[in-house]
Design a protein around this motif. Sequence first.
Motif, mmCIF file in Angstrom:
data_model
loop_
_atom_site.group_PDB
_atom_site.id
_atom_site.type_symbol
_atom_site.label_atom_id
_atom_site.label_comp_id
_atom_site.label_asym_id
_atom_site.label_seq_id
_atom_site.Cartn_x
_atom_site.Cartn_y
_atom_site.Cartn_z
ATOM 1 N N PHE A 28 0.831 -1.200 0.000
ATOM 2 C CA PHE A 28 0.000 0.000 0.000
ATOM 3 C C PHE A 28 0.868 1.253 0.000
ATOM 4 N N TYR A 29 0.252 2.355 -0.432
ATOM 5 C CA TYR A 29 0.863 3.672 -0.300
ATOM 6 C C TYR A 29 0.050 4.458 0.717
ATOM 7 N N ALA A 30 0.727 5.211 1.575
ATOM 8 C CA ALA A 30 0.016 6.036 2.543
ATOM 9 C C ALA A 30 -0.890 7.039 1.834
ATOM 10 N N SER A 31 -0.455 7.517 0.685
ATOM 11 C CA SER A 31 -1.263 8.502 -0.045
ATOM 12 C C SER A 31 -2.597 7.923 -0.516
ATOM 13 N N ASP A 32 -2.738 6.584 -0.510
ATOM 14 C CA ASP A 32 -4.037 5.979 -0.846
ATOM 15 C C ASP A 32 -5.114 6.502 0.101
ATOM 16 N N LEU A 33 -4.770 6.646 1.377
ATOM 17 C CA LEU A 33 -5.734 7.148 2.359
ATOM 18 C C LEU A 33 -6.061 8.612 2.082
ATOM 19 N N LEU A 34 -5.081 9.371 1.662
ATOM 20 C CA LEU A 34 -5.299 10.784 1.317
ATOM 21 C C LEU A 34 -6.226 10.889 0.108
ATOM 22 N N GLU A 35 -5.993 10.051 -0.890
ATOM 23 C CA GLU A 35 -6.812 10.071 -2.103
ATOM 24 C C GLU A 35 -8.253 9.641 -1.821
ATOM 25 N N LYS A 36 -8.444 8.806 -0.801
ATOM 26 C CA LYS A 36 -9.793 8.375 -0.421
ATOM 27 C C LYS A 36 -10.432 9.361 0.544
ATOM 28 N N HIS A 37 -9.755 10.482 0.792
ATOM 29 C CA HIS A 37 -10.211 11.543 1.686
ATOM 30 C C HIS A 37 -10.268 11.099 3.140
ATOM 31 N N LEU A 84 3.605 0.797 2.562
ATOM 32 C CA LEU A 84 3.198 0.207 3.826
ATOM 33 C C LEU A 84 2.798 -1.246 3.672
ATOM 34 N N SER A 85 3.074 -2.014 4.708
ATOM 35 C CA SER A 85 2.553 -3.375 4.797
ATOM 36 C C SER A 85 1.065 -3.265 5.140
ATOM 37 N N PRO A 86 0.299 -4.337 4.971
ATOM 38 C CA PRO A 86 -1.110 -4.290 5.375
ATOM 39 C C PRO A 86 -1.280 -3.886 6.843
ATOM 40 N N MET A 87 -0.419 -4.387 7.723
ATOM 41 C CA MET A 87 -0.516 -4.027 9.131
ATOM 42 C C MET A 87 -0.229 -2.538 9.330
ATOM 43 N N ALA A 88 0.799 -2.025 8.682
ATOM 44 C CA ALA A 88 1.135 -0.609 8.820
ATOM 45 C C ALA A 88 0.018 0.272 8.255
ATOM 46 N N TYR A 89 -0.643 -0.186 7.190
ATOM 47 C CA TYR A 89 -1.763 0.578 6.634
ATOM 48 C C TYR A 89 -2.903 0.640 7.653
ATOM 49 N N MET A 90 -3.172 -0.477 8.327
ATOM 50 C CA MET A 90 -4.216 -0.470 9.353
ATOM 51 C C MET A 90 -3.812 0.421 10.529
ATOM 52 N N LEU A 91 -2.544 0.417 10.900
ATOM 53 C CA LEU A 91 -2.059 1.325 11.945
ATOM 54 C C LEU A 91 -2.227 2.776 11.510
ATOM 55 N N LEU A 92 -2.003 3.038 10.228
ATOM 56 C CA LEU A 92 -2.208 4.378 9.683
ATOM 57 C C LEU A 92 -3.663 4.800 9.856
ATOM 58 N N VAL A 93 -4.583 3.909 9.528
ATOM 59 C CA VAL A 93 -6.012 4.202 9.664
ATOM 60 C C VAL A 93 -6.364 4.445 11.132
ATOM 61 N N ILE A 94 -5.875 3.602 12.010
ATOM 62 C CA ILE A 94 -6.167 3.741 13.439
ATOM 63 C C ILE A 94 -5.629 5.062 13.978
ATOM 64 N N ASN A 95 -4.509 5.518 13.426
ATOM 65 C CA ASN A 95 -3.871 6.727 13.924
ATOM 66 C C ASN A 95 -4.244 7.980 13.154
ATOM 67 N N SER A 96 -5.225 7.879 12.280
ATOM 68 C CA SER A 96 -5.725 9.051 11.560
ATOM 69 C C SER A 96 -6.844 9.691 12.375
ATOM 70 N N ASP A 97 -7.309 10.839 11.922
ATOM 71 C CA ASP A 97 -8.323 11.613 12.641
ATOM 72 C C ASP A 97 -9.667 10.891 12.626
ATOM 73 N N ALA A 98 -10.123 10.446 13.797
ATOM 74 C CA ALA A 98 -11.367 9.688 13.917
ATOM 75 C C ALA A 98 -12.603 10.545 13.650
ATOM 76 N N ARG A 99 -12.453 11.855 13.553
ATOM 77 C CA ARG A 99 -13.585 12.710 13.203
ATOM 78 C C ARG A 99 -13.906 12.640 11.713
ATOM 79 N N ASN A 100 -12.992 12.031 10.962
ATOM 80 C CA ASN A 100 -13.207 11.839 9.528
ATOM 81 C C ASN A 100 -14.140 10.644 9.331
ATOM 82 N N GLN A 101 -15.179 10.809 8.532
ATOM 83 C CA GLN A 101 -16.202 9.771 8.332
ATOM 84 C C GLN A 101 -15.591 8.459 7.832
#
Length: 118
Positions: A28-37, A84-101
């Motif tokens: 995965f790329y971290a920017s994938d999460l950015l592109e998905k808003h 990112l590895s799949p685990m690191a991508y999930m850690l990225l999601v967990i550590n992102s702003d939870a106010r984001n839908q």
Amino acid sequence: MLATFEQLQYSNLINGFLDSIAERNLKFYASDLLEKHGCQSREELGQAVKRATEVCSCMHLPLQENIKTVYRAQNGQVIQDWRLSPMAYMLLVINSDARNQLVAHLQVELIKRALHQE
């Protein structure tokens, strides 16, 4: 101790091989999460990556197998990104702003899946 040129070449080959083995799981790329808003800015994304990196370090997980800084071309500019590895991508999601839908939804899905595996 002095190393010969042949020893250095051999060492570089081994290190290259080990790096390629470690990178095989970086899907995965971290920017994938950015592109998905899932993040509002590159700064927010960078902070989430930093926290995910801290989790890996705290748990003594090998960073080279989970997170790697890369540079990519985007719209005629070179930008910093992370593979990112799949685990690191999930850690990225967990550590992102939870106010984001999207992030909140992904966090709930992760918890649901974890609870159903018990």
